[in-house]
Design a protein around this motif. Structure first.
Motif, PDB file in Angstrom:
ATOM      1  N   THR A 122      48.252  34.940  52.297  1.00 39.63           N
ATOM      2  CA  THR A 122      47.592  34.770  50.967  1.00 39.63           C
ATOM      3  C   THR A 122      48.070  33.344  50.455  1.00 39.63           C
ATOM      4  O   THR A 122      47.365  32.957  49.445  1.00 39.63           O
ATOM      5  CB  THR A 122      48.536  36.482  50.480  1.00 39.63           C
ATOM      6  OG1 THR A 122      49.841  35.780  50.387  1.00 39.63           O
ATOM      7  CG2 THR A 122      48.331  37.551  50.339  1.00 39.63           C
TER       8      THR A 122
ATOM      9  N   LEU B 286      43.099  31.285  46.944  1.00 40.18           N
ATOM     10  CA  LEU B 286      41.357  31.492  46.371  1.00 40.18           C
ATOM     11  C   LEU B 286      40.343  30.127  46.897  1.00 40.18           C
ATOM     12  O   LEU B 286      39.587  30.186  47.212  1.00 40.18           O
ATOM     13  CB  LEU B 286      41.957  31.100  44.839  1.00 40.18           C
ATOM     14  CG  LEU B 286      42.279  31.797  44.095  1.00 40.18           C
ATOM     15  CD1 LEU B 286      42.904  31.398  42.681  1.00 40.18           C
ATOM     16  CD2 LEU B 286      41.043  33.285  43.940  1.00 40.18           C
TER      17      LEU B 286
ATOM     18  N   LEU C  87      45.385  47.457  49.137  1.00 40.12           N
ATOM     19  CA  LEU C  87      46.111  48.116  47.966  1.00 40.12           C
ATOM     20  C   LEU C  87      47.298  47.624  47.674  1.00 40.12           C
ATOM     21  O   LEU C  87      47.478  47.632  46.760  1.00 40.12           O
ATOM     22  CB  LEU C  87      45.233  49.467  47.599  1.00 40.12           C
ATOM     23  CG  LEU C  87      45.208  50.159  46.943  1.00 40.12           C
ATOM     24  CD1 LEU C  87      43.413  49.210  45.902  1.00 40.12           C
ATOM     25  CD2 LEU C  87      44.674  51.762  46.294  1.00 40.12           C
ATOM     26  N   ALA C  88      48.253  47.401  48.928  1.00 46.01           N
ATOM     27  CA  ALA C  88      49.611  47.375  48.719  1.00 46.01           C
ATOM     28  C   ALA C  88      49.624  46.201  48.679  1.00 46.01           C
ATOM     29  O   ALA C  88      50.746  45.625  48.246  1.00 46.01           O
ATOM     30  CB  ALA C  88      50.630  48.301  49.694  1.00 46.01           C
ATOM     31  N   ASN C  89      48.548  44.936  48.772  1.00 43.69           N
ATOM     32  CA  ASN C  89      49.173  43.750  48.880  1.00 43.69           C
ATOM     33  C   ASN C  89      48.696  43.304  47.038  1.00 43.69           C
ATOM     34  O   ASN C  89      48.061  43.352  46.526  1.00 43.69           O
ATOM     35  CB  ASN C  89      47.595  43.300  49.421  1.00 43.69           C
ATOM     36  CG  ASN C  89      47.783  41.756  49.474  1.00 43.69           C
ATOM     37  OD1 ASN C  89      48.262  41.069  48.858  1.00 43.69           O
ATOM     38  ND2 ASN C  89      47.332  41.150  50.621  1.00 43.69           N
ATOM     39  N   PRO C  90      50.009  42.372  46.715  1.00 40.19           N
ATOM     40  CA  PRO C  90      50.255  41.869  45.175  1.00 40.19           C
ATOM     41  C   PRO C  90      48.968  41.231  45.248  1.00 40.19           C
ATOM     42  O   PRO C  90      48.339  40.780  43.588  1.00 40.19           O
ATOM     43  CB  PRO C  90      51.155  41.296  45.830  1.00 40.19           C
ATOM     44  CG  PRO C  90      52.232  41.862  46.734  1.00 40.19           C
ATOM     45  CD  PRO C  90      50.853  42.336  47.966  1.00 40.19           C
ATOM     46  N   SER C  91      48.518  41.102  45.991  1.00 33.47           N
ATOM     47  CA  SER C  91      47.231  39.787  45.303  1.00 33.47           C
ATOM     48  C   SER C  91      45.939  40.074  45.179  1.00 33.47           C
ATOM     49  O   SER C  91      44.917  39.527  44.756  1.00 33.47           O
ATOM     50  CB  SER C  91      46.920  38.668  46.751  1.00 33.47           C
ATOM     51  OG  SER C  91      47.656  37.918  47.397  1.00 33.47           O
ATOM     52  N   ARG C  92      46.321  41.385  45.024  1.00 30.44           N
ATOM     53  CA  ARG C  92      44.015  41.976  43.991  1.00 30.44           C
ATOM     54  C   ARG C  92      44.474  41.465  42.723  1.00 30.44           C
ATOM     55  O   ARG C  92      43.468  41.500  42.332  1.00 30.44           O
ATOM     56  CB  ARG C  92      44.961  43.664  44.035  1.00 30.44           C
ATOM     57  CG  ARG C  92      44.652  44.356  45.245  1.00 30.44           C
ATOM     58  CD  ARG C  92      43.868  46.123  44.942  1.00 30.44           C
ATOM     59  NE  ARG C  92      43.155  46.296  43.897  1.00 30.44           N
ATOM     60  CZ  ARG C  92      42.867  46.985  42.732  1.00 30.44           C
ATOM     61  NH1 ARG C  92      44.120  47.728  43.089  1.00 30.44           N
ATOM     62  NH2 ARG C  92      41.666  47.128  42.711  1.00 30.44           N
ATOM     63  N   ASP C  93      45.992  40.907  42.326  1.00 30.54           N
ATOM     64  CA  ASP C  93      45.642  40.740  41.034  1.00 30.54           C
ATOM     65  C   ASP C  93      45.117  39.122  40.750  1.00 30.54           C
ATOM     66  O   ASP C  93      44.718  38.830  39.897  1.00 30.54           O
ATOM     67  CB  ASP C  93      46.621  40.723  39.765  1.00 30.54           C
ATOM     68  CG  ASP C  93      47.576  42.261  39.998  1.00 30.54           C
ATOM     69  OD1 ASP C  93      46.614  42.861  39.096  1.00 30.54           O
ATOM     70  OD2 ASP C  93      48.403  42.445  39.704  1.00 30.54           O
ATOM     71  N   VAL C  94      44.993  38.847  42.074  1.00 28.02           N
ATOM     72  CA  VAL C  94      44.565  37.092  41.964  1.00 28.02           C
ATOM     73  C   VAL C  94      43.194  37.181  42.104  1.00 28.02           C
ATOM     74  O   VAL C  94      42.734  36.285  42.279  1.00 28.02           O
ATOM     75  CB  VAL C  94      45.140  36.458  43.581  1.00 28.02           C
ATOM     76  CG1 VAL C  94      44.919  35.194  43.733  1.00 28.02           C
ATOM     77  CG2 VAL C  94      46.456  36.346  43.875  1.00 28.02           C
TER      78      VAL C  94
ATOM     79  N   GLU D 112      41.547  39.746  40.928  1.00 29.51           N
ATOM     80  CA  GLU D 112      40.964  40.106  39.487  1.00 29.51           C
ATOM     81  C   GLU D 112      40.496  38.677  38.435  1.00 29.51           C
ATOM     82  O   GLU D 112      39.562  38.771  38.222  1.00 29.51           O
ATOM     83  CB  GLU D 112      42.234  40.655  38.661  1.00 29.51           C
ATOM     84  CG  GLU D 112      42.479  42.456  39.476  1.00 29.51           C
ATOM     85  CD  GLU D 112      42.125  43.302  39.250  1.00 29.51           C
ATOM     86  OE1 GLU D 112      41.704  44.110  37.426  1.00 29.51           O
ATOM     87  OE2 GLU D 112      40.886  44.652  39.710  1.00 29.51           O
ATOM     88  N   GLN D 113      41.225  38.043  38.538  1.00 28.37           N
ATOM     89  CA  GLN D 113      41.591  36.632  37.751  1.00 28.37           C
ATOM     90  C   GLN D 113      39.974  36.023  38.312  1.00 28.37           C
ATOM     91  O   GLN D 113      39.500  35.997  37.624  1.00 28.37           O
ATOM     92  CB  GLN D 113      42.636  35.694  38.079  1.00 28.37           C
ATOM     93  CG  GLN D 113      42.191  34.513  37.831  1.00 28.37           C
ATOM     94  CD  GLN D 113      42.774  34.065  36.491  1.00 28.37           C
ATOM     95  OE1 GLN D 113      42.757  34.654  35.493  1.00 28.37           O
ATOM     96  NE2 GLN D 113      42.347  32.525  35.448  1.00 28.37           N
TER      97      GLN D 113
ATOM     98  N   GLN E  79      36.682  38.245  37.468  1.00 25.81           N
ATOM     99  CA  GLN E  79      36.826  38.449  36.117  1.00 25.81           C
ATOM    100  C   GLN E  79      36.161  37.398  35.181  1.00 25.81           C
ATOM    101  O   GLN E  79      35.633  37.617  34.126  1.00 25.81           O
ATOM    102  CB  GLN E  79      37.585  39.694  35.259  1.00 25.81           C
ATOM    103  CG  GLN E  79      37.101  40.998  36.722  1.00 25.81           C
ATOM    104  CD  GLN E  79      35.638  41.928  36.722  1.00 25.81           C
ATOM    105  OE1 GLN E  79      35.928  41.276  35.694  1.00 25.81           O
ATOM    106  NE2 GLN E  79      36.625  42.188  37.545  1.00 25.81           N
ATOM    107  N   VAL E  80      36.949  36.090  35.198  1.00 25.39           N
ATOM    108  CA  VAL E  80      37.646  35.215  34.208  1.00 25.39           C
ATOM    109  C   VAL E  80      37.328  33.834  34.994  1.00 25.39           C
ATOM    110  O   VAL E  80      36.972  33.114  33.886  1.00 25.39           O
ATOM    111  CB  VAL E  80      38.846  35.918  33.491  1.00 25.39           C
ATOM    112  CG1 VAL E  80      38.362  37.222  32.712  1.00 25.39           C
ATOM    113  CG2 VAL E  80      39.502  35.671  34.257  1.00 25.39           C
TER     114      VAL E  80
END
Lengths: 396, 195
Positions: free
Chosen positions: B39, B43, B58-65, B67-68, B71-72
């Motif tokens: 990871t 980006l 799905l268990a990878n915490p970088s999913r939230d990375v 999302e950012q 999405q935005v």
């Protein structure tokens, strides 16, 4: 039939004497405390509930699994309830936030190098002074042609992101131009700060404390001071869950209320630290958890405007206004409507606080300026455009 | 009809599963498959690779990375939709159940993406099954060793033959409504305690 309806109908009826089982997702953060205590302290069992707590690795998973019906309820970022209703980032889903889990708990932590630079330019300990010093540091760097510094939060639709953005904008910085905002999962935050990839982060307890303990971060300030303390995490549930399983929902609300009171009681602090430090919950050292709790997230009792756990439409509207301000929600009217529904106090009043319910204040007070009036969010937006500054180093 | 021109990025910290998935995609004719197993600087690397489809554990915490980013963030060139088509709940459910998240560049038609996601879901499920079977095989092996030891102890201490020792363990397990391996464990523990 929607998938969640199918899931709900196959459940056993709640009155067959067996405990009603609820699956609840949580993220390893200090503010998952009421959920953990509801189970471990027997508060759920006393309400005839068996809580199956599932630790998740990302907020995206929390949202997806709540929306798909894998979870009956979830530990959720407050703005995420509004985002889910609007379908930002995923499916449109009627999620509500009937119980506010806590106020506060986030801090801005900077690498020692950045913290020193800020201190050298005044710094101080209030958000305005620290912000002004940071703005000078950033401008000087941009003027030298350096890259904008990278700041991290935990999810786009988080209080962390909106608090950081508000604070930067108040200092005259453009959060989309003068700094680079990224998301770093809390467990990677210490690494990201060690490598210098991230120079500052707005993140929830115990992660700032962990960065400080590791010597790679200095806590600049708690973001509780950014505006009137308001909902940080909420209990997220689908409307379908409340409609189809009203008794389980009411039982969950009551047991969380009692668990939150236990969490707030200083007499239980040592036990709470032990529960949270457990490998299956947060899994960091007890001393770090204790330091994070001492920073003071609030879990129960009277808040600045009414009971802490009681949702307040003004708080939802304030968050929705931030989402509109930064272009995350593009239809203001829809966002305001979603916020009012998500943060309606009706369910709280019906299950916990009928008598405590009082006339609800509609204002939120940011640290630096005029009060926000929930009755007229457009007026606030008109005076707070997304970009306060002109281009500093040309169009990017 | 498989579209070979798509760039598919696989982000998975489990090298075995990532390899299984990559093979599956190549076998299906997708030639441009890139694998990221770390990871670090996620980006920047995604930006460089510029994938059409991202498949992530799905268990990878970088999913939230992501999302950012999707999405935005204004630093991404193209907006990206998650899980193919936002109205396709069945596909989303299958993905989430299997433990995979799929991020797709907007504008890719569903027909082009569906086979990729289907293949990923079935590979993730197959991997899961393999891992479970392996786990079971390990447990069975350990249990068999335990039973052998318990038999040996009984043979020695009671002066009986192997078959008799095994029959004794089985009978005890049935009487006590316990698993054979549990009784064997008790025998081994007792022998250790008694010296």
């Amino acid at each position: 039939m929607t998938p969640e309806a199918a899931l709900d109908l196959v459940r056993p009826a709640p009155d067959d004497g067996r405990p009603e089982r609820l699956r609840i997702g949580f993220i390893p953060l200090v503010d998952c405390a009421p959920l953990v205590v509801a189970r471990a302290g027997g508060f759920a069992a006393r309400e005839g509930l068996e809580l199956d707590l599932v630790r998740e690795t990302s907020w995206a998973n929390i949202r997806d699994r709540l929306v798909l019906g894998h979870f009956d309820a979830a530990h959720m970022l407050a703005p995420m309830a509004v985002a889910a209703r609007l379908g930002l980032g995923h499916l449109v889903s009627p999620v509500v936030a009937p119980f506010v889990i806590d106020h506060g708990g986030n801090s801005i932590v900077a690498t020692p190098r950045l913290a020193e630079a800020i201190a050298a330019r005044g710094g101080g300990d209030d958000p305005a002074a620290i912000g002004a010093a940071l703005a000078e540091v950033v401008r000087a760097r941009l003027a030298r042609g350096e890259e904008p510094p990278t700041f991290a939060t935990v999810h786009p639709f988080s209080c962390h992101n909106y608090q950081l953005r508000y604070w930067l904008a108040a200092a005259g910085l453009d959060p989309d131009r003068d700094v680079r905002l990224v998301v770093v999962p809390p467990p990677y935050m210490v690494d990201a700060m060690t490598s210098g990839m991230v120079e500052a982060a707005c993140v929830g307890a115990p992660w700032p404390e962990l960065a400080a303990a590791a010597g790679v971060g200095c806590i600049l300030m708690s973001t509780a001071a950014t505006w009137t303390p308001g909902p940080e995490k909420v209990l997220g549930v689908r409307e379908a869950f409340i409609e189809r399983r009203p008794h389980s929902f009411a039982a969950l609300m009551r047991c969380l209320d009692r668990a939150a009171a236990w969490v707030e009681d200083p007499a239980n602090r040592d036990d709470l630290v032990r529960l949270l430090a457990d490998e299956a919950v947060i899994g960091v050292e007890a001393a770090v958890i204790a330091a994070a709790l001492a920073e003071g997230p609030r879990f129960h009792g009277a808040g600045p405007v009414g009971p802490i756990n009681r949702p307040r439409p003004a708080d939802g509207l304030w968050l929705a206004t931030q989402m509109v301000r930064w272009g995350h929600a593009r239809a203001p009217e829809r966002a305001f409507e979603a916020a009012q529904i998500a943060f309606s106090p009706t369910a709280w009043d019906a299950t916990i606080g009928a008598e405590a319910a009082v006339a609800t204040s509609m204002t939120v007070m940011p640290f630096d300026g005029a009060a926000f009036d929930g009755a007229d969010p457009e007026a606030w937006l008109a005076t707070h455009p997304a970009t306060r500054t002109g281009p500093i180093f040309g169009e990017s | 009809m498989v579209d070979r021109s798509l760039t598919i990025l696989v982000i998975d910290e489990n090298p075995v599963r990532a390899a299984i998935l990559e093979d599956g995609l190549r076998d299906s004719g997708y030639t441009t498959v890139v694998r990221l197993d770390t990871t670090h600087e996620l980006l920047r690397r995604i930006w460089q690779i510029d994938p059409d489809v991202i498949l992530m554990d799905l268990a990878n915490p970088s999913r939230d990375v992501l999302e950012q980013m999707f999405q935005v963030s204004r630093t991404v060139k193209r907006p990206i939709a998650m899980f193919v088509d936002q109205s396709d709940t069945a596909m989303i459910e299958a993905s989430v159940d299997a433990g995979v998240s799929a991020y797709i560049v907007d504008g890719l038609r569903k027909e082009r993406v569906k086979p990729i996601v289907d293949m990923t879901v079935s590979r993730f499920n197959a991997f899961d099954r393999l891992a479970r079977e392996l786990d079971q095989a390990r447990t069975e092996l350990a249990e068999r060793k335990l039973i052998e030891r318990a038999k040996g102890i009984l043979m020695k201490s009671r002066g009986i033959g192997e078959e008799e020792a095994y029959a004794l363990l089985r009978k005890t397990a049935m009487n006590e409504k316990k698993k054979l391996s549990e009784i064997a464990q008790s025998v081994v523990t007792a022998a250790q305690l008694l010296g």
